[in-house]
Design an enzyme around this catalytic site. Structure first.
Site, PDB file in Angstrom:
ATOM      1  N   HIS A  19      57.242  38.798  16.904  1.00 26.77           N
ATOM      2  CA  HIS A  19      58.605  39.182  17.899  1.00 26.77           C
ATOM      3  C   HIS A  19      58.176  38.558  19.541  1.00 26.77           C
ATOM      4  CE1 HIS A  19      61.321  42.193  15.578  1.00 26.77           C
ATOM      5  NE2 HIS A  19      61.769  40.929  15.878  1.00 26.77           N
ATOM      6  N   LYS A  43      72.855  50.167  11.499  1.00 23.18           N
ATOM      7  CA  LYS A  43      71.386  50.113  10.717  1.00 23.18           C
ATOM      8  C   LYS A  43      70.959  51.448  11.295  1.00 23.18           C
ATOM      9  CE  LYS A  43      69.995  45.599  11.265  1.00 23.18           C
ATOM     10  NZ  LYS A  43      68.888  44.434  11.599  1.00 23.18           N
ATOM     11  N   ARG A  92      62.471  32.086  10.792  1.00 28.36           N
ATOM     12  CA  ARG A  92      60.892  32.227   9.967  1.00 28.36           C
ATOM     13  C   ARG A  92      60.882  31.488   8.731  1.00 28.36           C
ATOM     14  NH1 ARG A  92      61.253  39.179  10.005  1.00 28.36           N
ATOM     15  NH2 ARG A  92      63.693  38.143  10.183  1.00 28.36           N
ATOM     16  N   SER A 130      59.914  43.114  10.715  1.00 25.66           N
ATOM     17  CA  SER A 130      59.613  44.912  11.190  1.00 25.66           C
ATOM     18  C   SER A 130      59.208  46.061  10.090  1.00 25.66           C
ATOM     19  CB  SER A 130      60.308  45.674  11.917  1.00 25.66           C
ATOM     20  OG  SER A 130      61.071  44.664  13.497  1.00 25.66           O
TER      21      SER A 130
END
Ligand code: ADP
Length: 161
Positions: A19, A43, A92, A130
């Site tokens: 990040h 979440k 990514r 994460s």
């Protein structure tokens, strides 16, 4: 001269060096970069909103044009309120692509003036997320090099034996 702002949104639970790399690169391009910590009720984050914001602030303290805020509701509405026409997202792997394309398309439908810019990850962070950091840290494995030092400390405190 006209000031150009952008929004870098995410859950940041917690912020990783992947990040941070995107934030640093985007902050070098835009006059003001708003890092928007999204409040997503679906979440269940490990770190509270306040903790996530404090960690991002500490990790980006060397970047004077980065502003850390939280955002609930629609991202394009937040962008509009900030006078920003650009959303920056990191990519990514191919696996990110479909999800990101869906969101970018939806955001463009809602507000055609808001454009999404994608930045390719630095190859050294292409497998960093994460979730993987949390997975490893809960077993007390070393995550230095993957997250800023303040995050490493915060993870150690969270997962204290
Ligand atoms: P979200 O829940 O919105 O996907 P994340 O915090 O997981 O929020 O990610 C925020 C943004 O950072 C996304 O655009 C994501 O693709 C990007 N990102 C996450 N990890 C990396 C990494 N290692 N390299 C580059 N971009 C990344």
């Amino acid at each position: 001269m006209k000031q150009v702002s952008a929004i870098c949104p995410g859950t940041f639970d917690p912020i990783t060096n992947g990040h941070l790399d995107i934030i640093e690169r985007a902050a070098a391009i835009f006059d003001t970069l708003y890092v928007a910590v999204l409040i997503n009720s679906s979440k269940k984050p490990l770190f509270s909103l306040e903790e996530r914001m404090a960690l991002i602030k500490a990790a980006t303290a060397h970047l004077p044009n980065v502003v850390v805020e939280s955002s609930s509701g629609l991202l394009v509405h937040y962008a509009k309120a900030k006078g920003a026409k650009t959303i920056v997202r990191g990519l990514r792997a191919v696996s990110d692509f479909e999800y990101e394309m869906q969101i970018a398309a939806m955001n463009r439908t809602i507000d055609p003036e808001v454009e999404t810019f994608f930045m390719m990850t630095n190859t050294q962070y292409s497998f960093l997320s994460s979730s993987i950091v949390k997975e490893v840290a809960q077993y007390h494995e070393d995550v230095s090099g993957l997250v800023p030092a303040v995050v490493e400390q915060a993870l150690q405190t969270k997962f204290k034996k």
